[in-house]
Write a protein that holds these residues in place. Sequence first.
Motif, mmCIF file in Angstrom:
data_model
loop_
_atom_site.group_PDB
_atom_site.id
_atom_site.type_symbol
_atom_site.label_atom_id
_atom_site.label_comp_id
_atom_site.label_asym_id
_atom_site.label_seq_id
_atom_site.Cartn_x
_atom_site.Cartn_y
_atom_site.Cartn_z
ATOM 1 N N SER A 286 -4.088 2.082 2.051
ATOM 2 C CA SER A 286 -4.847 1.562 0.928
ATOM 3 C C SER A 286 -3.937 1.401 -0.281
ATOM 4 C CB SER A 286 -6.040 2.467 0.597
ATOM 5 O OG SER A 286 -5.627 3.725 0.133
ATOM 6 N N HIS B 143 0.838 -1.203 0.000
ATOM 7 C CA HIS B 143 0.000 0.000 0.000
ATOM 8 C C HIS B 143 0.869 1.248 0.000
ATOM 9 C CE1 HIS B 143 -3.824 -2.032 1.830
ATOM 10 N NE2 HIS B 143 -3.479 -2.517 0.643
ATOM 11 N N ALA C 57 -9.879 1.107 2.558
ATOM 12 C CA ALA C 57 -8.831 1.483 3.498
ATOM 13 C C ALA C 57 -8.804 0.452 4.616
ATOM 14 C CB ALA C 57 -9.090 2.872 4.074
#
Lengths: 114, 115
Positions: free
Chosen positions: A95, A29, A103
């Motif tokens: 995310s 992420h 998220a």
Amino acid sequence: DTGVSQDPRHKITKRGQNVTFRCDPISEHNRLYWYRQTLGQGPEFLTYFQNEAQLEKSRLLSDRFSAERPKGSFSTLEIQRTEQGDSAMYLCASSSPVGHTEAFFGQGTRLTVV
Amino acid sequence: AQTVTQSQPEMSVQEAETVTLSCTYDTSESDYYLFWYKQPPSRQMILVIRQEAYKQQNATENRFSVNFQKAAKSFSLKISDSQLGDAAMYFCAYSAGGSNYKLTFGKGTLLTVNP
């Protein structure tokens, strides 16, 4: 990967002291967020990183707050000269780089300023 | 500024019954995303369901479905066949489109499931 990790889980500090929290996002992420949640309220956005760049800061984030994300990996949130009003749960989320995806949140760091 | 309102601080439902949680939002954007997140006691927040504003079809995830009314700016969550594990704080959240990925949350609804 075990998800978003935050450390410590709990922190009690005396008013006027500095505290630092750490967040380790999910490894792939590139987006990382900090939120603050007080009792009976929803999380409030504090700041957002894309890789190592801090792209947005809330007006809630006074100059006593600073966040970093060196090398686009883990992030730290520091609060200087803590005040009782800083007592809250500090949540980190990350995310993926693809669109408006989910998220993933950590379990948070609960700060108590006495 | 975008706002999200959850008018029900607390709700309760009997196990196996259906419950609907309400959410309204205010935005001038045409491109945005809506979410329902669940926060169990002392555990991290997890995504329940997600809706893209440009999609007319309501999102569904197993026992969870939404009623998205774009004109009314309403985004309610229906939980069918409620289970004890559904007990949690539920937050409605908004994210604008484009390159803004932050979430704006409502104050939450505490759902109790009675056996």
